[in-house]
Structures are given as structure tokens and as C-alpha cells.
Design a protein around this motif. Structure first.
Motif, PDB file in Angstrom:
ATOM      1  N   ASP A  10       0.849  -1.188   0.000  1.00 62.50           N
ATOM      2  CA  ASP A  10       0.000   0.000   0.000  1.00 62.50           C
ATOM      3  C   ASP A  10       0.893   1.249   0.000  1.00 62.50           C
ATOM      4  OD1 ASP A  10       0.550   0.774   2.889  1.00 62.50           O
ATOM      5  OD2 ASP A  10      -0.341  -1.199   3.196  1.00 62.50           O
ATOM      6  N   PRO A  11       0.332   2.427  -0.270  1.00 62.90           N
ATOM      7  CA  PRO A  11       1.161   3.639  -0.402  1.00 62.90           C
ATOM      8  C   PRO A  11       2.008   3.954   0.823  1.00 62.90           C
ATOM      9  CG  PRO A  11      -1.032   4.049  -1.276  1.00 62.90           C
ATOM     10  CD  PRO A  11      -1.080   2.700  -0.606  1.00 62.90           C
ATOM     11  N   ALA A  12       1.536   3.588   2.009  1.00 61.21           N
ATOM     12  CA  ALA A  12       2.298   3.856   3.232  1.00 61.21           C
ATOM     13  C   ALA A  12       3.406   2.839   3.450  1.00 61.21           C
ATOM     14  CB  ALA A  12       1.369   3.864   4.443  1.00 61.21           C
ATOM     15  N   GLY A  13       3.506   1.848   2.573  1.00 64.73           N
ATOM     16  CA  GLY A  13       4.495   0.806   2.791  1.00 64.73           C
ATOM     17  C   GLY A  13       4.209   0.019   4.050  1.00 64.73           C
ATOM     18  N   GLY A  14       2.931  -0.160   4.353  1.00 65.39           N
ATOM     19  CA  GLY A  14       2.557  -0.877   5.574  1.00 65.39           C
ATOM     20  C   GLY A  14       2.806  -0.010   6.787  1.00 65.39           C
ATOM     21  N   TYR A  15       3.970  -0.159   7.396  1.00 66.85           N
ATOM     22  CA  TYR A  15       4.305   0.590   8.614  1.00 66.85           C
ATOM     23  C   TYR A  15       5.310   1.703   8.329  1.00 66.85           C
ATOM     24  CZ  TYR A  15       8.387  -2.508   8.581  1.00 66.85           C
ATOM     25  OH  TYR A  15       9.527  -3.191   8.210  1.00 66.85           O
ATOM     26  N   GLY A  16       5.546   2.005   7.049  1.00 71.52           N
ATOM     27  CA  GLY A  16       6.361   3.158   6.716  1.00 71.52           C
ATOM     28  C   GLY A  16       7.817   2.912   6.421  1.00 71.52           C
ATOM     29  N   HIS A  17       8.251   1.663   6.360  1.00 67.52           N
ATOM     30  CA  HIS A  17       9.650   1.399   6.037  1.00 67.52           C
ATOM     31  C   HIS A  17       9.945   1.992   4.661  1.00 67.52           C
ATOM     32  CE1 HIS A  17      13.369  -0.622   5.076  1.00 67.52           C
ATOM     33  NE2 HIS A  17      13.411  -1.188   6.274  1.00 67.52           N
TER      34      HIS A  17
ATOM     35  N   VAL B 283       7.810   1.569   1.026  1.00 67.47           N
ATOM     36  CA  VAL B 283       7.194   2.667   0.271  1.00 67.47           C
ATOM     37  C   VAL B 283       7.706   2.655  -1.169  1.00 67.47           C
ATOM     38  CG1 VAL B 283       6.962   5.177   0.101  1.00 67.47           C
ATOM     39  CG2 VAL B 283       6.876   4.069   2.349  1.00 67.47           C
ATOM     40  N   GLN B 284       8.996   2.381  -1.335  1.00 67.26           N
ATOM     41  CA  GLN B 284       9.580   2.337  -2.678  1.00 67.26           C
ATOM     42  C   GLN B 284       9.039   1.155  -3.496  1.00 67.26           C
ATOM     43  OE1 GLN B 284      11.003   4.523  -4.388  1.00 67.26           O
ATOM     44  NE2 GLN B 284      13.129   4.102  -4.972  1.00 67.26           N
ATOM     45  N   VAL B 285       8.726   0.040  -2.848  1.00 69.99           N
ATOM     46  CA  VAL B 285       8.106  -1.086  -3.550  1.00 69.99           C
ATOM     47  C   VAL B 285       6.805  -0.641  -4.211  1.00 69.99           C
ATOM     48  CG1 VAL B 285       6.824  -3.248  -3.154  1.00 69.99           C
ATOM     49  CG2 VAL B 285       9.152  -3.003  -2.296  1.00 69.99           C
ATOM     50  N   HIS B 286       6.020   0.173  -3.496  1.00 69.84           N
ATOM     51  CA  HIS B 286       4.764   0.669  -4.048  1.00 69.84           C
ATOM     52  C   HIS B 286       5.027   1.501  -5.308  1.00 69.84           C
ATOM     53  CE1 HIS B 286       0.631   2.290  -3.967  1.00 69.84           C
ATOM     54  NE2 HIS B 286       1.193   3.437  -4.302  1.00 69.84           N
ATOM     55  N   ARG B 287       5.946   2.440  -5.214  1.00 70.03           N
ATOM     56  CA  ARG B 287       6.230   3.334  -6.345  1.00 70.03           C
ATOM     57  C   ARG B 287       6.788   2.559  -7.549  1.00 70.03           C
ATOM     58  NH1 ARG B 287       9.629   6.384  -2.475  1.00 70.03           N
ATOM     59  NH2 ARG B 287       8.354   7.900  -1.354  1.00 70.03           N
TER      60      ARG B 287
ATOM     61  N   ARG C   5      -6.374  -2.645   8.882  1.00 72.62           N
ATOM     62  CA  ARG C   5      -5.941  -1.795   9.990  1.00 72.62           C
ATOM     63  C   ARG C   5      -6.854  -1.925  11.211  1.00 72.62           C
ATOM     64  NH1 ARG C   5      -6.431   3.930   8.223  1.00 72.62           N
ATOM     65  NH2 ARG C   5      -4.755   3.363   6.782  1.00 72.62           N
ATOM     66  N   THR C   6      -8.139  -2.080  10.979  1.00 67.06           N
ATOM     67  CA  THR C   6      -9.084  -2.214  12.092  1.00 67.06           C
ATOM     68  C   THR C   6      -8.749  -3.437  12.931  1.00 67.06           C
ATOM     69  OG1 THR C   6     -10.839  -1.118  10.849  1.00 67.06           O
ATOM     70  CG2 THR C   6     -11.509  -2.493  12.701  1.00 67.06           C
ATOM     71  N   LEU C   7      -8.514  -4.564  12.266  1.00 64.54           N
ATOM     72  CA  LEU C   7      -8.172  -5.787  12.988  1.00 64.54           C
ATOM     73  C   LEU C   7      -6.803  -5.678  13.657  1.00 64.54           C
ATOM     74  CD1 LEU C   7      -9.444  -8.588  10.591  1.00 64.54           C
ATOM     75  CD2 LEU C   7     -10.485  -7.782  12.714  1.00 64.54           C
ATOM     76  N   LEU C   8      -5.869  -5.016  12.983  1.00 65.03           N
ATOM     77  CA  LEU C   8      -4.531  -4.848  13.557  1.00 65.03           C
ATOM     78  C   LEU C   8      -4.597  -4.076  14.863  1.00 65.03           C
ATOM     79  CD1 LEU C   8      -1.443  -5.021  13.367  1.00 65.03           C
ATOM     80  CD2 LEU C   8      -1.504  -2.919  12.011  1.00 65.03           C
ATOM     81  N   LEU C   9      -5.328  -2.967  14.881  1.00 69.72           N
ATOM     82  CA  LEU C   9      -5.419  -2.160  16.098  1.00 69.72           C
ATOM     83  C   LEU C   9      -6.118  -2.914  17.215  1.00 69.72           C
ATOM     84  CD1 LEU C   9      -6.271   1.309  14.494  1.00 69.72           C
ATOM     85  CD2 LEU C   9      -4.107   0.615  15.551  1.00 69.72           C
TER      86      LEU C   9
ATOM     87  N   ALA D  10      -1.271   3.103   9.643  1.00 69.32           N
ATOM     88  CA  ALA D  10      -0.487   2.067   8.966  1.00 69.32           C
ATOM     89  C   ALA D  10      -1.389   1.134   8.168  1.00 69.32           C
ATOM     90  CB  ALA D  10       0.311   1.265   9.993  1.00 69.32           C
ATOM     91  N   TYR D  11      -0.809   0.487   7.188  1.00 67.28           N
ATOM     92  CA  TYR D  11      -1.491  -0.519   6.373  1.00 67.28           C
ATOM     93  C   TYR D  11      -2.786   0.024   5.755  1.00 67.28           C
ATOM     94  CZ  TYR D  11       2.044  -3.631   8.213  1.00 67.28           C
ATOM     95  OH  TYR D  11       3.251  -4.208   8.526  1.00 67.28           O
ATOM     96  N   GLY D  12      -3.790  -0.833   5.546  1.00 64.58           N
ATOM     97  CA  GLY D  12      -4.945  -0.435   4.768  1.00 64.58           C
ATOM     98  C   GLY D  12      -6.202  -0.223   5.578  1.00 64.58           C
TER      99      GLY D  12
END
Length: 280
Positions: free
Chosen positions: A128-135, A139-143, A164-168, A192-194
Motif C-alpha cells: 500500500d502507499p504507506a508501505g505498511g508501517y512506513g519502512h 514505500v519504494q516497492v509501491h512506487r 488496519r481495524t483488525l490490527l489495532l 499504517a497498512y490499509g
């Protein structure tokens, strides 16, 4: 119809955490599954002994072991250097390789597009655009992934993510029985994430839990090191029923799909494949 599905990840072990069940399921259905890694993950946290022995080689071997377990037909590395963790500077590797996070997107996309074209890939997974947790590498994988799909004409791109709802909810529940380290910021995962509303594919992978667990176990170097217990080690100790419950679903986002039921088949939107829907 047999399809070729290319799973693009930043480092070895990312495939085990996010897409292993989907990969195993596709391979067992007779599809060609290809794992492509941007880096060898040589800056991952690990023990001093493993780092001194040459972590890049160790993690490449672990990636191949994981891929064999999942039924992958091929493993390829784009050849970039691991950029390190969030907040650490991306420096050139000792061998001169460019850190993936700072690589030219067009150049990196060209490398990936060449593989997509060679494989006649029908499906590509990114993050996803945030690279999951921001690594930064995620993020570059997305681009890079989206640019490569455009260059190669790959028809379907799925963003591997987590609900993200389930993660939290899971982090909140875990905090009652597990003491997180002081630097762990649970609130940082609120972006983070989706978002659940964006998720288009919810893939049930409980039947492949043994393959997913073995894939995680293959990345032994990432079960140790650092100041706190690693995620892979904690997940690996879960009893079978708990493992199936916690890791029995994998999530994806396909941009451009109209709002509606969440799909249960990663290939559902390819021509000739009947969509299988699930309730949100």
C-alpha cells in the motif's frame, strides 16, 4: 487457465508475513508463482554472529528456502542495498549497491518490468502507499511496482496490506498479556497498512497455515537480535489453532475496483476467472 503471479517484496521474510498463504495457494492450484526481492535485507536486525558471517548471503539462502516451501518456481533479486530501518540513513552498501529507498524509480521499475515481461506476468503484488508501517524500502516497492506494471502492461496489481481495524484490535488485546518495549508506539499504527473500506480482496489461507508457518521459520536470522523479541519468533511460538486464527487471512487492495463485496480469490478480476465474493 494457468496464470503467472509475481510477488514483489522489499526484503526476505516480508513474503512470509504478508503473502505466504496466497503464494502457497496459487502454487498448489497450478499457477506459476515468482518471488522478486528488491534487496537481500542485509541491514535487518539479527545476532552479532550472523551479522559477522555475512547476513546478505544468509538471508538470500533463507529466501530460497521459504520459496521452496511455498512452491515458487523462481526467486529473483533486483540487486539493491537494504536501506535500513525507519529513521536510519540509507547509505551505499560496502559493494557499492544503491540503497533501494533512494534508487531512481524509473531505473528500478525497468529492472522489475523486464522480469514481468520475461515471465508474461498476469498479476503483480506491491504494498500500500504507506508501505505498511512506513519502512522506506516498502514505500519504494509501491512506487516502483506500479511504474513497472505500466511499463510491462501487467493487467492486475494488488497491494498487499493488513486490515488496519483488525490490527489495532489485536494490538490492544495483546497489550493485556504482553509488555511491549517502551519505544513501541501503538498509536503509530493508526495510519499504517490499509483502511478496511479500501480492502478489495480478503484471501482465506487457513488451509495453508503449515506452509506459512514453515516459511516464517525459514527466516531464522530474523527471529533473533535487537532489543526486544522479534515478530517472527513470537508468531512462530503460537499454537496451531491460534496461528490459523491470527494469520489465516491475507488482505489486498486493487485500485479502481468499484465498491462492493470483498473478493476471496486474488485472480478474481482476471479475464476468464469468476469472482468469488465474501462479506465485509
Amino acid at each position: 487457465m494457468r496464470h503467472t503471479c509475481l510477488f514483489f517484496h522489499a526484503h526476505p521474510d516480508d513474503e512470509a508475513l504478508l503473502t505466504a498463504g496466497t503464494m502457497a495457494g496459487l502454487a498448489r492450484r497450478g499457477h506459476r508463482v515468482v518471488l522478486v526481492l528488491a534487496t537481500a535485507g542485509e541491514r535487518g536486525l539479527t545476532s552479532t554472529a550472523l551479522r559477522d558471517s555475512g547476513l546478505a548471503g544468509v538471508r538470500r539462502a533463507e529466501a530460497h528456502a521459504s520459496a521452496r516451501i511455498l512452491g515458487c518456481a523462481r526467486v529473483a533479486f533486483l540487486g539493491y542495498a537494504d536501506s535500513g530501518h525507519v529513521g536510519t540513513p540509507a547509505a551505499p552498501a560496502p559493494g557499492g549497491a544503491q540503497p533501494f529507498a533512494t534508487a531512481d524509480v524509473g531505473e528500478a521499475a525497468g529492472r522489475l518490468a523486464a522480469l514481468l515481461t520475461e515471465e508474461h506476468a498476469d498479476l503483480l503484488t506491491v504494498y500500500d502507499p504507506a508501505g505498511g508501517y512506513g519502512h522506506p524500502d516498502h514505500v519504494q516497492v509501491h512506487r516502483v511496482g506500479y511504474r513497472a506494471a505500466q511499463l510491462a502492461g501487467t493487467p492486475v496489481v494488488l497491494e498487499a496490506t493488513v486490515d488496519r481495524t483488525l490490527l489495532l484490535r489485536g494490538l490492544r488485546a495483546a497489550s493485556w498479556v504482553h509488555r511491549f518495549p517502551p519505544q513501541f508506539d501503538r498509536d503509530s499504527f493508526r495510519q499504517a497498512y490499509g483502511a478496511r473500506a479500501d480492502i478489495t480482496h480478503r484471501i482465506p489461507v487457513k488451509r495453508y497455515w503449515r506452509a506459512k508457518r514453515a516459511s516464517l521459520a525459514a527466516h531464522l536470522s530474523q527471529a533473533q537480535g535487537g532489543d526486544s523479541e522479534r515478530t517472527l519468533a513470537a508468531l512462530g511460538r503460537l499454537p496451531g489453532p491460534a496461528f490459523r486464527q491470527v494469520l489465516g487471512t491475507e488482505w489486498y487492495i486493487q485500485r479502481g475496483l468499484p465498491a462492493g463485496p470483498v473478493l476471496r480469490d486474488p485472480l478474481a478480476t482476471l479475464a476468464g476467472t469468476a469472482p468469488t465474493a465474501a462479506r465485509r
